[in-house]
Design a protein around this motif. Structure first.
Motif, PDB file in Angstrom:
ATOM      1  N   TYR A  49       3.563 -17.656   1.800  1.00  0.00           N
ATOM      2  CA  TYR A  49       2.392 -17.229   1.027  1.00  0.00           C
ATOM      3  C   TYR A  49       1.737 -18.456   0.411  1.00  0.00           C
ATOM      4  CZ  TYR A  49       4.648 -12.729   1.533  1.00  0.00           C
ATOM      5  OH  TYR A  49       5.247 -11.614   2.051  1.00  0.00           O
ATOM      6  N   TYR A  53       0.986 -15.352  -6.696  1.00  0.00           N
ATOM      7  CA  TYR A  53       0.433 -13.997  -6.781  1.00  0.00           C
ATOM      8  C   TYR A  53       0.599 -13.259  -5.451  1.00  0.00           C
ATOM      9  CZ  TYR A  53      -3.009 -10.261  -7.054  1.00  0.00           C
ATOM     10  OH  TYR A  53      -3.641  -9.040  -7.014  1.00  0.00           O
ATOM     11  N   GLU A  54       0.248 -13.896  -4.353  1.00  0.00           N
ATOM     12  CA  GLU A  54       0.383 -13.280  -3.034  1.00  0.00           C
ATOM     13  C   GLU A  54       1.856 -13.038  -2.690  1.00  0.00           C
ATOM     14  OE1 GLU A  54      -1.939 -11.986  -1.059  1.00  0.00           O
ATOM     15  OE2 GLU A  54      -3.396 -12.510  -2.600  1.00  0.00           O
ATOM     16  N   LEU A  56       4.279 -12.398  -4.826  1.00  0.00           N
ATOM     17  CA  LEU A  56       4.693 -11.215  -5.591  1.00  0.00           C
ATOM     18  C   LEU A  56       4.185  -9.932  -4.959  1.00  0.00           C
ATOM     19  CD1 LEU A  56       4.323 -12.295  -9.314  1.00  0.00           C
ATOM     20  CD2 LEU A  56       6.434 -11.828  -8.066  1.00  0.00           C
ATOM     21  N   ARG A  57       2.961  -9.955  -4.489  1.00  0.00           N
ATOM     22  CA  ARG A  57       2.412  -8.767  -3.806  1.00  0.00           C
ATOM     23  C   ARG A  57       3.187  -8.442  -2.542  1.00  0.00           C
ATOM     24  NH1 ARG A  57      -3.327  -7.100  -4.042  1.00  0.00           N
ATOM     25  NH2 ARG A  57      -2.937  -6.934  -1.822  1.00  0.00           N
ATOM     26  N   GLY A  58       3.734  -9.474  -1.886  1.00  0.00           N
ATOM     27  CA  GLY A  58       4.508  -9.284  -0.660  1.00  0.00           C
ATOM     28  C   GLY A  58       5.854  -8.624  -0.880  1.00  0.00           C
TER      29      GLY A  58
END
Length: 59
Positions: A49, A53-54, A56-58
């Motif tokens: 990533y 932030y990305e 964590l979204r994953g």
């Protein structure tokens, strides 16, 4: 610890665990990698990533 390439070792600056999944930030990069803990100790990373932030979204 695998990451950017096949069987390429990365030196972690930060490792964060979440119920069996791990986010790893290498010392020399702003990327984050997701993976799971192997039986013999290292984290086997399978996703990359661009930022935290990305990553964590994953999860």
């Amino acid at each position: 610890m695998g990451g950017p390439g096949d069987d390429e070792a990365i030196r972690p600056e930060i490792v964060i665990g979440f119920h069996g999944l791990f986010l790893v930030k290498p010392i020399d990069s702003d990327d984050w990698y997701m993976g799971g803990l192997n039986d013999d100790g290292p984290v086997d990373c399978w996703s990359a990533y661009d930022d935290f932030y990305e990553a964590l979204r994953g999860l």
